[in-house]
Design an enzyme around this catalytic site. Structure first.
Site, PDB file in Angstrom:
ATOM      1  N   HIS A 179      -7.056   9.693   0.886  1.00 43.47           N
ATOM      2  CA  HIS A 179      -7.701   8.477   0.865  1.00 43.47           C
ATOM      3  C   HIS A 179      -7.818   7.956  -0.468  1.00 43.47           C
ATOM      4  CE1 HIS A 179     -10.752   5.367   1.783  1.00 43.47           C
ATOM      5  NE2 HIS A 179     -10.339   5.432   3.050  1.00 43.47           N
TER       6      HIS A 179
ATOM      7  N   ASP B 135      -8.067   7.550  10.514  1.00 44.39           N
ATOM      8  CA  ASP B 135      -7.001   7.319  11.435  1.00 44.39           C
ATOM      9  C   ASP B 135      -6.300   8.554  12.060  1.00 44.39           C
ATOM     10  OD1 ASP B 135      -6.244   4.987   8.951  1.00 44.39           O
ATOM     11  OD2 ASP B 135      -6.733   4.518  11.326  1.00 44.39           O
TER      12      ASP B 135
HETATM   13  C1  SDX Z   1      -7.283   3.344   5.760  1.00 46.18           C
HETATM   14  O1  SDX Z   1      -8.961   1.890   1.418  1.00 46.18           O
HETATM   15  C2  SDX Z   1      -9.742   2.127   2.687  1.00 46.18           C
HETATM   16  O2  SDX Z   1     -11.085   2.213   2.681  1.00 46.18           O
HETATM   17  C3  SDX Z   1      -8.707   2.210   3.949  1.00 46.18           C
HETATM   18  C4  SDX Z   1      -9.717   2.496   5.212  1.00 46.18           C
HETATM   19  C5  SDX Z   1     -10.466   1.698   5.890  1.00 46.18           C
HETATM   20  O3  SDX Z   1     -11.238   1.869   6.524  1.00 46.18           O
HETATM   21  O4  SDX Z   1     -10.079   0.263   5.510  1.00 46.18           O
HETATM   22  O5  SDX Z   1     -10.203   3.970   5.193  1.00 46.18           O
HETATM   23  C6  SDX Z   1      -8.184   2.814   6.379  1.00 46.18           C
HETATM   24  O6  SDX Z   1      -6.321   2.746   5.461  1.00 46.18           O
HETATM   25  C7  SDX Z   1      -7.049   4.974   5.560  1.00 46.18           C
HETATM   26  C8  SDX Z   1      -5.892   5.473   5.073  1.00 46.18           C
HETATM   27  C9  SDX Z   1      -4.792   5.453   6.290  1.00 46.18           C
HETATM   28  N1  SDX Z   1      -3.440   5.854   5.681  1.00 46.18           N
HETATM   29  C10 SDX Z   1      -2.787   7.127   5.980  1.00 46.18           C
HETATM   30  O7  SDX Z   1      -3.277   7.934   6.366  1.00 46.18           O
HETATM   31  C11 SDX Z   1      -1.326   6.949   5.242  1.00 46.18           C
HETATM   32  C12 SDX Z   1      -1.275   8.338   4.615  1.00 46.18           C
HETATM   33  N2  SDX Z   1      -1.975   8.416   3.362  1.00 46.18           N
HETATM   34  C13 SDX Z   1      -1.356   8.100   2.227  1.00 46.18           C
HETATM   35  O8  SDX Z   1      -0.488   7.032   2.274  1.00 46.18           O
HETATM   36  C14 SDX Z   1      -2.644   7.890   0.902  1.00 46.18           C
HETATM   37  O9  SDX Z   1      -3.223   9.015   1.121  1.00 46.18           O
HETATM   38  C15 SDX Z   1      -3.319   6.615   0.946  1.00 46.18           C
HETATM   39  C16 SDX Z   1      -2.549   5.560   0.992  1.00 46.18           C
HETATM   40  C17 SDX Z   1      -4.221   6.401   2.055  1.00 46.18           C
HETATM   41  C18 SDX Z   1      -4.070   6.679  -0.337  1.00 46.18           C
HETATM   42  O10 SDX Z   1      -3.258   6.504  -1.501  1.00 46.18           O
HETATM   43  P1  SDX Z   1      -3.653   6.615  -2.961  1.00 46.18           P
HETATM   44  O11 SDX Z   1      -5.112   6.594  -3.336  1.00 46.18           O
HETATM   45  O12 SDX Z   1      -2.824   5.490  -3.543  1.00 46.18           O
HETATM   46  O13 SDX Z   1      -3.002   8.004  -3.389  1.00 46.18           O
HETATM   47  P2  SDX Z   1      -1.733   8.401  -4.170  1.00 46.18           P
HETATM   48  O14 SDX Z   1      -0.782   7.523  -3.194  1.00 46.18           O
HETATM   49  O15 SDX Z   1      -1.739   8.125  -5.568  1.00 46.18           O
HETATM   50  O16 SDX Z   1      -1.651   9.993  -3.652  1.00 46.18           O
HETATM   51  C19 SDX Z   1      -2.270  10.924  -4.765  1.00 46.18           C
HETATM   52  C20 SDX Z   1      -1.237  12.020  -4.586  1.00 46.18           C
HETATM   53  C21 SDX Z   1       0.069  11.480  -4.581  1.00 46.18           C
HETATM   54  O17 SDX Z   1       1.075  12.693  -5.165  1.00 46.18           O
HETATM   55  P3  SDX Z   1       0.994  12.507  -6.870  1.00 46.18           P
HETATM   56  O18 SDX Z   1       1.925  11.361  -7.151  1.00 46.18           O
HETATM   57  O19 SDX Z   1      -0.115  12.504  -7.439  1.00 46.18           O
HETATM   58  O20 SDX Z   1       1.957  13.832  -7.219  1.00 46.18           O
HETATM   59  O21 SDX Z   1      -1.238  12.566  -3.302  1.00 46.18           O
HETATM   60  C22 SDX Z   1      -0.113  12.572  -2.499  1.00 46.18           C
HETATM   61  C23 SDX Z   1       0.728  11.586  -3.205  1.00 46.18           C
HETATM   62  O22 SDX Z   1       1.845  11.752  -3.228  1.00 46.18           O
HETATM   63  N3  SDX Z   1      -0.526  11.931  -1.134  1.00 46.18           N
HETATM   64  C24 SDX Z   1      -0.043  12.713  -0.126  1.00 46.18           C
HETATM   65  C25 SDX Z   1      -0.719  11.933   0.777  1.00 46.18           C
HETATM   66  N4  SDX Z   1      -1.414  11.010   0.458  1.00 46.18           N
HETATM   67  C26 SDX Z   1      -1.367  11.038  -0.859  1.00 46.18           C
HETATM   68  N5  SDX Z   1       1.008  13.584  -0.059  1.00 46.18           N
HETATM   69  C27 SDX Z   1       1.213  13.811   1.392  1.00 46.18           C
HETATM   70  N6  SDX Z   1       0.848  13.289   2.392  1.00 46.18           N
HETATM   71  C28 SDX Z   1      -0.214  12.231   2.286  1.00 46.18           C
HETATM   72  N7  SDX Z   1      -0.927  11.682   3.439  1.00 46.18           N
END
Ligand code: SDX
Length: 432
Positions: A308, A366
């Site tokens: 998140h 989720d």
């Molecule tokens: C919702 O914003 C909100 O409030 C949203 C929400 C709401 O109520 O409105 O809470 C609802 O959207 C919840 C999130 C649902 N999405 C998912 O579950 C999809 C999987 N999660 C990711 O796509 C991700 O964690 C996000 C999109 C939720 C957050 O992404 P960020 O904040 O942009 O973080 P990032 O992509 O920069 O990740 C940081 C690091 C990265 O690695 P590095 O580039 O630092 O090496 O963490 C890794 C990412 O690759 N990473 C993951 C991961 N999520 C982040 N690696 C593996 N699996 C994951 N799920």
């Protein structure tokens, strides 16, 4: 107390720029950069708005490190345990929990807006039966403005409130119609004798051929799931609604824009993606293979339902959702749900894995919701629709707050331009 400031020094000119710091009632202070470009000629640069506040708000506060989510100062755990969804809707819209009399009046107001214009039936017929229900929800919600656009003067507080009531009341009806259309069953008209959640389950799963029997555990779980998804500060879809609304677009068009943004798998579409992921994993023995893929920078696979932008400890909604999951499966007599077994094992392994600990990736709202919704009988394609039904009150409360903010302006971000500088035009007959 004197105004707190920060000073920026331009090393290329030695010039310094003093910027005011604005305090909130809680949470991080902000550096007010509204005059930065005029004073310095510099824009700021923050794709994804990881460090940028887009507005001032009094609705929701999240402390990502402590796993705290407050709506108008009340903890989500207290609201989920003690309120019904319409109570939380009133709180988000009006800023205070309703008195018993206020709740009765609000409940009646919403109830008497649940029907949609009979012509809406014909909108559904324009879709293929296998249309994704989010496509239907997005299209039909935007089309609502054609029924109310002539009376939706967003400068009139009364009409803003009516539009808010209409959207909160009609989204469940449209969502249920999208489901009925996909399974070829007749639409069920809303009933005024049922609660918000009971009515939605009735319109979705009831049929004209026999009386509908409400399951209080399922309708309570549905109501709680709505509460957990109601609002969440300036997430992608809420920011979309605010940006659309900042141009003066009507609220129905703004909510349709929010639905479109929520649909993405990185946002509200994650609940549908979690279930598909659990089904793809298929067996607990394959979990290490998927954990490995999630950690592989060359693999676009991510563990859906984990991570998140704000929560770097735990998502308090996920904890309530997990409890609800066990309640619903228990009530339905589902002892060994293979997907739940995989989800719990996946959560256990991920929370012990160095990569997830280092990156602070925890289950989000989720992760468990899809398992509950599947057990309740919803097809996977309806999961994000339910998220949109619940989030409509958050979107509209934030939209109202923006419209009523005397300082609000049309949103118009700037950019870092790295394209071609001006060059001489080449007539077509001289191009290679
Ligand atoms: C919702 O914003 C909100 O409030 C949203 C929400 C709401 O109520 O409105 O809470 C609802 O959207 C919840 C999130 C649902 N999405 C998912 O579950 C999809 C999987 N999660 C990711 O796509 C991700 O964690 C996000 C999109 C939720 C957050 O992404 P960020 O904040 O942009 O973080 P990032 O992509 O920069 O990740 C940081 C690091 C990265 O690695 P590095 O580039 O630092 O090496 O963490 C890794 C990412 O690759 N990473 C993951 C991961 N999520 C982040 N690696 C593996 N699996 C994951 N799920």
């Amino acid at each position: 107390m004197s105004q707190k400031t920060v000073t920026l020094t331009d090393n290329s000119t030695g010039k310094t720029y003093t910027l005011p710091v604005l305090p909130g009632t809680t949470g991080p202070e902000v550096i007010d950069i509204r005059k930065l470009y005029a004073d310095s000629g510099y824009f700021t640069y923050d794709p994804g708005f990881t460090s940028t506040g887009s507005c001032e708000s009094k609705i929701t506060y999240i402390d990502g490190d402590e796993g705290i989510l407050l709506h108008r100062g009340y903890a989500i755990e207290d609201l989920a345990k003690n309120c019904n969804f319409l109570e939380v809707c009133y709180l988000l819209l009006h800023g205070e929990l309703p008195s018993p009399e206020q709740l009765v009046t609000f409940d009646k107001t919403i109830t008497y807006h649940t029907m949609v214009h009979e012509q809406i039936n014909y909108f559904l017929r324009g879709f293929r039966r296998d249309a994704h229900p989010m496509a239907i929800l997005c299209g039909v919600t935007g089309a609502l403005s054609s029924f109310y656009h002539d009376s939706t003067d967003i400068e009139d507080p009364k009409q803003r409130m009516i539009a808010s009531h209409r959207l909160i009341a009609k989204l469940p009806t449209i969502a249920a119609m999208a489901y009925k259309y996909s399974v070829g069953q007749p639409f069920m008209y809303p009933r005024n004798d049922l609660s918000y959640a009971e009515n939605f389950l009735y319109m979705t799963f009831g049929v004209p051929c026999e009386p509908y029997v409400n399951n209080p555990v399922l309708s309570r779980a549905m109501d709680r799931i709505f509460i957990l998804h109601a609002d969440h500060e300036q997430n992608a879809s809420t920011s979309t609604v605010r940006l659309a609304g900042s141009s003066g677009a009507n609220p129905f068009a703004c909510i349709a824009a929010g639905i479109a943004s929520l649909w993405g798998p990185a946002h509200g579409g994650a609940n549908e993606a979690v279930l598909k992921m659990l089904q793809e994993i298929g067996d607990k023995d394959r979990i290490p293979e998927f954990i490995k893929r999630a950690k592989d920078k060359n693999d676009s696979f991510r563990l859906m339902g984990f991570g998140h932008r704000v929560y770097k400890n735990f998502d308090p909604r996920a904890q309530v959702m997990r409890e609800t999951c066990h309640e619903v499966l228990g009530d339905l007599g589902i002892k060994n749900d293979p997907l739940l077994d995989i989800a719990m094992e996946l959560e256990r392994i991920a929370l012990e894995d160095e990569y997830f600990i280092e990156k602070k990736l925890y289950p989000n709202v989720d992760f468990y919701s899809g398992i509950i919704l599947k057990a309740m009988g919803f097809p996977t394609s309806m999961f994000t629709v339910l998220f949109a039904v619940a989030r409509t009150v958050g979107w509209i409360a934030q939209w109202k707050e923006m419209i009523e903010d005397p300082g609000q302006k049309i949103g118009r971000p700037r950019q870092l331009y790295t394209g071609a500088t001006q060059r001489t035009f080449i007539p077509q007959n001289e191009r290679g």
